[in-house]
Scaffold this motif. Structure first.
Motif, PDB file in Angstrom:
ATOM      1  N   ILE A   3     -19.339  15.535  16.307  1.00  0.00           N
ATOM      2  CA  ILE A   3     -18.358  14.844  17.150  1.00  0.00           C
ATOM      3  C   ILE A   3     -17.898  15.853  18.201  1.00  0.00           C
ATOM      4  O   ILE A   3     -17.621  17.019  17.863  1.00  0.00           O
ATOM      5  N   TYR A   4     -17.803  15.397  19.467  1.00  0.00           N
ATOM      6  CA  TYR A   4     -17.621  16.348  20.566  1.00  0.00           C
ATOM      7  C   TYR A   4     -16.541  15.918  21.556  1.00  0.00           C
ATOM      8  O   TYR A   4     -16.391  14.721  21.856  1.00  0.00           O
ATOM      9  N   HIS A   5     -15.830  16.922  22.083  1.00  0.00           N
ATOM     10  CA  HIS A   5     -14.977  16.760  23.272  1.00  0.00           C
ATOM     11  C   HIS A   5     -15.757  17.338  24.451  1.00  0.00           C
ATOM     12  O   HIS A   5     -16.092  18.533  24.432  1.00  0.00           O
ATOM     13  N   PRO A   6     -16.049  16.510  25.470  1.00  0.00           N
ATOM     14  CA  PRO A   6     -16.924  16.995  26.551  1.00  0.00           C
ATOM     15  C   PRO A   6     -16.236  17.860  27.589  1.00  0.00           C
ATOM     16  O   PRO A   6     -16.884  18.306  28.537  1.00  0.00           O
ATOM     17  N   GLY A   7     -14.938  18.123  27.413  1.00  0.00           N
ATOM     18  CA  GLY A   7     -14.147  18.760  28.467  1.00  0.00           C
ATOM     19  C   GLY A   7     -13.442  17.673  29.274  1.00  0.00           C
ATOM     20  O   GLY A   7     -13.696  16.474  29.081  1.00  0.00           O
ATOM     21  N   ALA A  41     -11.241  19.478  35.364  1.00  0.00           N
ATOM     22  CA  ALA A  41     -11.535  20.910  35.362  1.00  0.00           C
ATOM     23  C   ALA A  41     -13.025  21.244  35.330  1.00  0.00           C
ATOM     24  O   ALA A  41     -13.426  22.329  35.766  1.00  0.00           O
ATOM     25  N   VAL A  42     -13.846  20.332  34.824  1.00  0.00           N
ATOM     26  CA  VAL A  42     -15.239  20.672  34.511  1.00  0.00           C
ATOM     27  C   VAL A  42     -16.186  19.723  35.252  1.00  0.00           C
ATOM     28  O   VAL A  42     -15.957  18.506  35.274  1.00  0.00           O
ATOM     29  N   GLY A  43     -17.244  20.261  35.859  1.00  0.00           N
ATOM     30  CA  GLY A  43     -18.277  19.432  36.474  1.00  0.00           C
ATOM     31  C   GLY A  43     -19.135  18.774  35.402  1.00  0.00           C
ATOM     32  O   GLY A  43     -19.306  19.325  34.308  1.00  0.00           O
ATOM     33  N   ALA A  44     -19.691  17.601  35.743  1.00  0.00           N
ATOM     34  CA  ALA A  44     -20.490  16.877  34.750  1.00  0.00           C
ATOM     35  C   ALA A  44     -21.717  17.687  34.316  1.00  0.00           C
ATOM     36  O   ALA A  44     -22.116  17.642  33.150  1.00  0.00           O
ATOM     37  N   PHE A  72     -17.270  21.063  24.324  1.00  0.00           N
ATOM     38  CA  PHE A  72     -18.575  21.250  24.969  1.00  0.00           C
ATOM     39  C   PHE A  72     -18.972  22.718  25.021  1.00  0.00           C
ATOM     40  O   PHE A  72     -20.154  23.053  25.041  1.00  0.00           O
ATOM     41  N   ASP A  73     -17.942  23.617  25.045  1.00  0.00           N
ATOM     42  CA  ASP A  73     -18.266  25.043  25.137  1.00  0.00           C
ATOM     43  C   ASP A  73     -18.217  25.755  23.782  1.00  0.00           C
ATOM     44  O   ASP A  73     -18.100  26.983  23.727  1.00  0.00           O
TER      45      ASP A  73
END
Ligand SMILES: NC(=O)c1ccc[n+]([C@@H]2O[C@H](COP(=O)([O-])OP(=O)(O)OC[C@H]3O[C@@H](n4cnc5c(N)ncnc54)[C@H](OP(=O)(O)O)[C@@H]3O)[C@@H](O)[C@H]2O)c1
Length: 208
Positions: free
Chosen positions: A157-161, A173-176, A201-202
């Motif tokens: 499970i992820y948070h993409p930013g 804050a973050v580019g796709a 994501f990071d």
């Protein structure tokens, strides 16, 4: 890997398609109109058709989602927005996984794009339908990780930013492309030892 990404016509889904293909993976994407596998995630019949069209995959990415109640509070959240948000962001994820299970075998991976807004540490009381839906998607992912462990299928499970898309807005804050690069790094590392993770994501572990 052979991968399927829902909601691939724009935003993070489109960037995930491009990044995966750039890494040499075979990546299929679903859309609601235009080129691609047609899929309205809330429609079980469409899910069955898409599963038949896709065939065997190694990775399923449940990315499609909506944010309908930006900044709404307890007094101005409409029942329509609450129901539609839960239908797409929770039922839609469940139906996608259920339909695509026939296409995943031992060693397969499922990635659920939730959000940091689904963390119980971020229950601010605004944008409540979206937060509740992403908390449910997170919990669904944790349950799926348990349910599918014996079948050798890993679930992350992820948070993409906070990403510059139609949903995230131009101030994000973050580019796709950067989000997609980080997410693919996570997907490539997802296995039984990391199944049930909630990560950004990071690569940071996010509190549930
Ligand atoms: N952007 C952010 O900052 C951010 C942060 C945290 C989490 N997320 C999550 O990341 C995912 C992608 O977000 P995004 O920023 O790329 O959003 P977006 O730009 O609004 O794109 C949403 C995508 O989901 C698809 N979709 C929406 N409802 C659907 C439905 N009922 N059936 C099938 N597809 C549907 C859309 O297809 P159409 O083109 O047909 O509408 C589109 O491809 C979402 O799950 C979102 O909650 C985003």
């Amino acid at each position: 890997m052979r991968a399927l990404i829902t909601g691939a016509g724009r935003g993070i889904g489109a960037a995930l398609m491009a990044e995966g293909r750039g890494r040499g993976h075979e990546v299929l994407g679903t859309v609601r109109s235009g080129d691609g596998i047609q899929l309205e995630v809330t429609d079980p019949a469409a899910q069955a058709r898409a599963a038949g069209a896709v065939g065997a995959i190694d990775l399923l990415v449940c990315n499609a989602g909506v944010l309908l109640d930006r900044d709404a509070g307890v007094r101005d959240l409409s029942v329509e927005d609450l129901r539609q948000t839960l239908d797409v962001n929770v039922t839609g994820v469940f139906l996608t996984v259920q339909a695509q299970l026939a296409n995943l075998s031992r060693g397969g991976r499922i990635a659920i794009i939730s959000s940091q807004m689904g963390s119980s540490t971020q229950a601010t009381g605004r944008t409540m339908a979206y937060r509740v839906s992403k908390a449910a998607a997170l919990n669904l992912g944790l349950n799926l990780a348990s349910a599918l462990r014996s079948e050798g299928i890993a679930v992350g499970i992820y948070h993409p930013g906070w990403v510059r898309t139609d949903m995230g807005g131009s101030a994000a804050a973050v580019g796709a492309e950067d989000a997609a690069r980080g997410l693919w790094d996570r997907f490539e590392r997802l296995d039984q030892s990391t199944s049930g993770c909630f990560e950004t994501f990071d690569g940071q572990t996010h509190p549930i």
